[in-house]
Design a protein around this motif. Structure first.
Motif, PDB file in Angstrom:
ATOM      1  N   ALA A  66       0.821  -1.205   0.000  1.00 31.23           N
ATOM      2  CA  ALA A  66       0.000   0.000   0.000  1.00 31.23           C
ATOM      3  C   ALA A  66       0.858   1.259   0.000  1.00 31.23           C
ATOM      4  O   ALA A  66       1.966   1.279   0.529  1.00 31.23           O
ATOM      5  CB  ALA A  66      -0.921  -0.006   1.218  1.00 31.23           C
ATOM      6  N   ARG A  67       0.308   2.325  -0.571  1.00 35.51           N
ATOM      7  CA  ARG A  67       0.990   3.623  -0.592  1.00 35.51           C
ATOM      8  C   ARG A  67       0.433   4.577   0.451  1.00 35.51           C
ATOM      9  O   ARG A  67       0.854   5.733   0.515  1.00 35.51           O
ATOM     10  CB  ARG A  67       0.855   4.262  -1.971  1.00 35.51           C
ATOM     11  CG  ARG A  67       1.594   3.518  -3.077  1.00 35.51           C
ATOM     12  CD  ARG A  67       1.742   4.397  -4.290  1.00 35.51           C
ATOM     13  NE  ARG A  67       0.454   4.727  -4.871  1.00 35.51           N
ATOM     14  CZ  ARG A  67       0.258   5.684  -5.778  1.00 35.51           C
ATOM     15  NH1 ARG A  67       1.286   6.420  -6.169  1.00 35.51           N
ATOM     16  NH2 ARG A  67      -0.933   5.920  -6.269  1.00 35.51           N
ATOM     17  N   ARG A  68      -0.502   4.109   1.260  1.00 32.98           N
ATOM     18  CA  ARG A  68      -1.110   4.957   2.270  1.00 32.98           C
ATOM     19  C   ARG A  68      -1.697   4.062   3.358  1.00 32.98           C
ATOM     20  O   ARG A  68      -1.886   2.860   3.157  1.00 32.98           O
ATOM     21  CB  ARG A  68      -2.192   5.847   1.680  1.00 32.98           C
ATOM     22  CG  ARG A  68      -3.174   5.120   0.812  1.00 32.98           C
ATOM     23  CD  ARG A  68      -4.511   5.764   0.765  1.00 32.98           C
ATOM     24  NE  ARG A  68      -5.289   5.365   1.948  1.00 32.98           N
ATOM     25  CZ  ARG A  68      -6.503   5.833   2.216  1.00 32.98           C
ATOM     26  NH1 ARG A  68      -7.051   6.718   1.425  1.00 32.98           N
ATOM     27  NH2 ARG A  68      -7.155   5.429   3.282  1.00 32.98           N
ATOM     28  N   PRO A  69      -1.989   4.613   4.539  1.00 31.13           N
ATOM     29  CA  PRO A  69      -2.581   3.803   5.597  1.00 31.13           C
ATOM     30  C   PRO A  69      -4.000   3.360   5.233  1.00 31.13           C
ATOM     31  O   PRO A  69      -4.618   3.893   4.311  1.00 31.13           O
ATOM     32  CB  PRO A  69      -2.606   4.749   6.807  1.00 31.13           C
ATOM     33  CG  PRO A  69      -1.750   5.909   6.438  1.00 31.13           C
ATOM     34  CD  PRO A  69      -1.757   6.000   4.951  1.00 31.13           C
ATOM     35  N   ILE A  70      -4.518   2.413   5.990  1.00 34.48           N
ATOM     36  CA  ILE A  70      -5.898   1.992   5.783  1.00 34.48           C
ATOM     37  C   ILE A  70      -6.847   3.156   6.051  1.00 34.48           C
ATOM     38  O   ILE A  70      -7.736   3.451   5.250  1.00 34.48           O
ATOM     39  CB  ILE A  70      -6.233   0.793   6.694  1.00 34.48           C
ATOM     40  CG1 ILE A  70      -5.447  -0.440   6.241  1.00 34.48           C
ATOM     41  CG2 ILE A  70      -7.728   0.496   6.677  1.00 34.48           C
ATOM     42  CD1 ILE A  70      -5.702  -1.671   7.071  1.00 34.48           C
ATOM     43  N   ILE A  71      -6.663   3.803   7.182  1.00 28.95           N
ATOM     44  CA  ILE A  71      -7.444   5.001   7.504  1.00 28.95           C
ATOM     45  C   ILE A  71      -6.454   6.130   7.776  1.00 28.95           C
ATOM     46  O   ILE A  71      -5.845   6.179   8.847  1.00 28.95           O
ATOM     47  CB  ILE A  71      -8.357   4.786   8.725  1.00 28.95           C
ATOM     48  CG1 ILE A  71      -9.362   3.668   8.438  1.00 28.95           C
ATOM     49  CG2 ILE A  71      -9.090   6.083   9.089  1.00 28.95           C
ATOM     50  CD1 ILE A  71     -10.297   3.365   9.591  1.00 28.95           C
ATOM     51  N   PRO A  72      -6.235   7.009   6.811  1.00 29.28           N
ATOM     52  CA  PRO A  72      -5.238   8.071   6.990  1.00 29.28           C
ATOM     53  C   PRO A  72      -5.619   9.033   8.103  1.00 29.28           C
ATOM     54  O   PRO A  72      -6.781   9.385   8.272  1.00 29.28           O
ATOM     55  CB  PRO A  72      -5.227   8.778   5.635  1.00 29.28           C
ATOM     56  CG  PRO A  72      -5.881   7.837   4.687  1.00 29.28           C
ATOM     57  CD  PRO A  72      -6.862   7.065   5.496  1.00 29.28           C
ATOM     58  N   ARG A  73      -4.622   9.441   8.843  1.00 33.07           N
ATOM     59  CA  ARG A  73      -4.827  10.448   9.872  1.00 33.07           C
ATOM     60  C   ARG A  73      -4.506  11.841   9.333  1.00 33.07           C
ATOM     61  O   ARG A  73      -4.884  12.840   9.904  1.00 33.07           O
ATOM     62  CB  ARG A  73      -3.942  10.142  11.080  1.00 33.07           C
ATOM     63  CG  ARG A  73      -4.140  11.065  12.269  1.00 33.07           C
ATOM     64  CD  ARG A  73      -3.381  10.552  13.472  1.00 33.07           C
ATOM     65  NE  ARG A  73      -3.596  11.420  14.631  1.00 33.07           N
ATOM     66  CZ  ARG A  73      -2.835  12.460  14.926  1.00 33.07           C
ATOM     67  NH1 ARG A  73      -1.797  12.764  14.158  1.00 33.07           N
ATOM     68  NH2 ARG A  73      -3.078  13.193  15.983  1.00 33.07           N
ATOM     69  N   ARG A  74      -3.795  11.886   8.219  1.00 30.12           N
ATOM     70  CA  ARG A  74      -3.389  13.154   7.623  1.00 30.12           C
ATOM     71  C   ARG A  74      -3.324  12.956   6.119  1.00 30.12           C
ATOM     72  O   ARG A  74      -3.339  11.826   5.630  1.00 30.12           O
ATOM     73  CB  ARG A  74      -2.026  13.577   8.167  1.00 30.12           C
ATOM     74  CG  ARG A  74      -0.957  12.525   7.969  1.00 30.12           C
ATOM     75  CD  ARG A  74       0.296  12.861   8.744  1.00 30.12           C
ATOM     76  NE  ARG A  74       1.312  11.837   8.571  1.00 30.12           N
ATOM     77  CZ  ARG A  74       2.430  11.797   9.275  1.00 30.12           C
ATOM     78  NH1 ARG A  74       2.675  12.727  10.165  1.00 30.12           N
ATOM     79  NH2 ARG A  74       3.320  10.846   9.074  1.00 30.12           N
ATOM     80  N   PRO A  75      -3.261  14.021   5.293  1.00 31.08           N
ATOM     81  CA  PRO A  75      -3.198  13.866   3.844  1.00 31.08           C
ATOM     82  C   PRO A  75      -2.018  12.998   3.417  1.00 31.08           C
ATOM     83  O   PRO A  75      -0.929  13.091   3.960  1.00 31.08           O
ATOM     84  CB  PRO A  75      -3.034  15.310   3.343  1.00 31.08           C
ATOM     85  CG  PRO A  75      -3.595  16.161   4.433  1.00 31.08           C
ATOM     86  CD  PRO A  75      -3.278  15.434   5.708  1.00 31.08           C
ATOM     87  N   CYS A  76      -2.276  12.122   2.430  1.00 31.64           N
ATOM     88  CA  CYS A  76      -1.247  11.204   1.943  1.00 31.64           C
ATOM     89  C   CYS A  76      -1.091  11.348   0.437  1.00 31.64           C
ATOM     90  O   CYS A  76      -1.988  11.819  -0.257  1.00 31.64           O
ATOM     91  CB  CYS A  76      -1.622   9.750   2.268  1.00 31.64           C
ATOM     92  SG  CYS A  76      -1.785   9.418   4.029  1.00 31.64           S
ATOM     93  N   ASN A  77       0.036  10.898  -0.061  1.00 34.91           N
ATOM     94  CA  ASN A  77       0.298  10.958  -1.496  1.00 34.91           C
ATOM     95  C   ASN A  77      -0.284   9.773  -2.252  1.00 34.91           C
ATOM     96  O   ASN A  77      -0.195   9.697  -3.453  1.00 34.91           O
ATOM     97  CB  ASN A  77       1.810  10.995  -1.749  1.00 34.91           C
ATOM     98  CG  ASN A  77       2.431  12.272  -1.234  1.00 34.91           C
ATOM     99  OD1 ASN A  77       1.791  13.305  -1.232  1.00 34.91           O
ATOM    100  ND2 ASN A  77       3.678  12.193  -0.782  1.00 34.91           N
ATOM    101  N   GLY A  78      -0.852   8.825  -1.533  1.00 33.86           N
ATOM    102  CA  GLY A  78      -1.314   7.607  -2.183  1.00 33.86           C
ATOM    103  C   GLY A  78      -2.652   7.738  -2.868  1.00 33.86           C
ATOM    104  O   GLY A  78      -3.045   6.872  -3.621  1.00 33.86           O
ATOM    105  N   GLY A  79      -3.406   8.790  -2.592  1.00 35.07           N
ATOM    106  CA  GLY A  79      -4.709   8.938  -3.208  1.00 35.07           C
ATOM    107  C   GLY A  79      -5.778   8.215  -2.411  1.00 35.07           C
ATOM    108  O   GLY A  79      -5.515   7.553  -1.427  1.00 35.07           O
TER     109      GLY A  79
END
Length: 291
Positions: A66-79
């Motif tokens: 994965a390029r981002r967490p399951i539930i992001p806590r902050r903006p991510c680059n993974g979309g």
């Protein structure tokens, strides 16, 4: 029969010493290598992982995760989207597919060693409910008690995807947590770390030390991944005990905190093995012995 291992790690060199140590475990075979979610390298290429595999001298199958967490806590680059995939599908499938395939092909079940955020394994468990039957143990280099390095009480690997850690803790799979608090007892000076790592990683020592310093700044080097790998070679490196553990996924200052039920007030099953102490001299001796 050898233990079959799957290692989920960063694609930089900070986990190279741990990979090399784990490759020395006599009764284990590393079957697969997957790239964990890493906010510092959100667009890591498969070539990064293959280069790490070559540096560690492994023959394991590799895949990106994965390029981002399951539930992001902050903006991510993974979309958007749970476990946003890399734009080019890896030849052997994504990390969660490789985890499921490797586990299901194992006769005795696999041991999963997590050296970064637990995103890939959590996605695998959510997508394949029967997978938990094929995992014999999870060893996580993460978590903490007493203090953190990403928040007042939050260790970085858990902080980056606390919900993924919660999925693992609720899975019912036997789990060992080698965390920041115990690893801090085995913190090494730069001179000690370089002296121990040179025979192990050779010319990569500068990049390994620099990556560790960037990951956990300070005057001493604290490396839960190194302690976890050494513990697999010699259980005397870290003293463990069993507790009920939960992770905070709400709030602000407490987000990502691993809550260990020390005094057994909740009367919950004590299903998680937690490293409560680590021995600095035994860590150094283990690295030198298996370099």
């Amino acid at each position: 029969m050898k233990r079959e291992l799957l290692i989920d790690c960063h694609t930089g060199t900070q986990d190279l010493p741990a990979l090399l140590l784990v490759s020395r475990v006599k009764d284990a075979e590393i079957r697969a290598l997957t790239a964990c979610y890493d906010p510092d390298r959100p667009v890591a290429d498969i070539q990064d992982l293959l280069a790490l595999r070559e540096a560690a001298g492994l023959l394991a199958e590799c895949s990106l995760g994965a390029r981002r967490p399951i539930i992001p806590r902050r903006p991510c680059n993974g979309g958007p989207g749970t476990g946003a995939e890399h734009p080019h599908r890896p030849e052997g499938g994504y990390a969660w597919e490789l985890i499921n395939r490797t586990a299901c092909q194992s006769q005795a079940g696999i041991t999963v060693l997590l050296l970064g955020p637990a995103t890939n394994l959590a996605i695998a468990l959510l997508r394949y409910p029967a997978l938990r039957q094929h995992i014999r143990q999870i060893i996580m280099a993460g978590g903490s008690f007493g203090f953190g390095d990403a928040g007042p009480y939050s260790e970085r690997n858990v902080f980056e995807d606390a919900y993924a850690c919660k999925v693992l803790l609720n899975s019912g799979i036997p789990m060992t947590m080698i965390g920041l608090s115990a690893a801090a007892e085995a913190a090494l000076t730069e001179a000690e770390l370089r002296s121990a790592l040179v025979p192990l990683v050779g010319n990569c020592v500068d990049t390994c030390v620099n990556d560790l310093a960037a990951r956990r700044p300070g005057t001493h080097y604290v490396a839960p991944s190194l302690v976890a790998a050494a513990w697999m070679l010699n259980p005397e490196v870290a003293q463990t005990d069993h507790f009920h553990v939960e992770v905070e996924v709400n709030g602000t200052e407490m987000y990502g905190r691993t809550v260990i039920e020390w005094r057994h007030y909740l009367h919950e099953p004590e299903e998680t093995e937690v490293a409560i102490h680590a021995d600095r001299e035994k860590l150094l001796a283990c690295i030198r012995q298996h370099a």
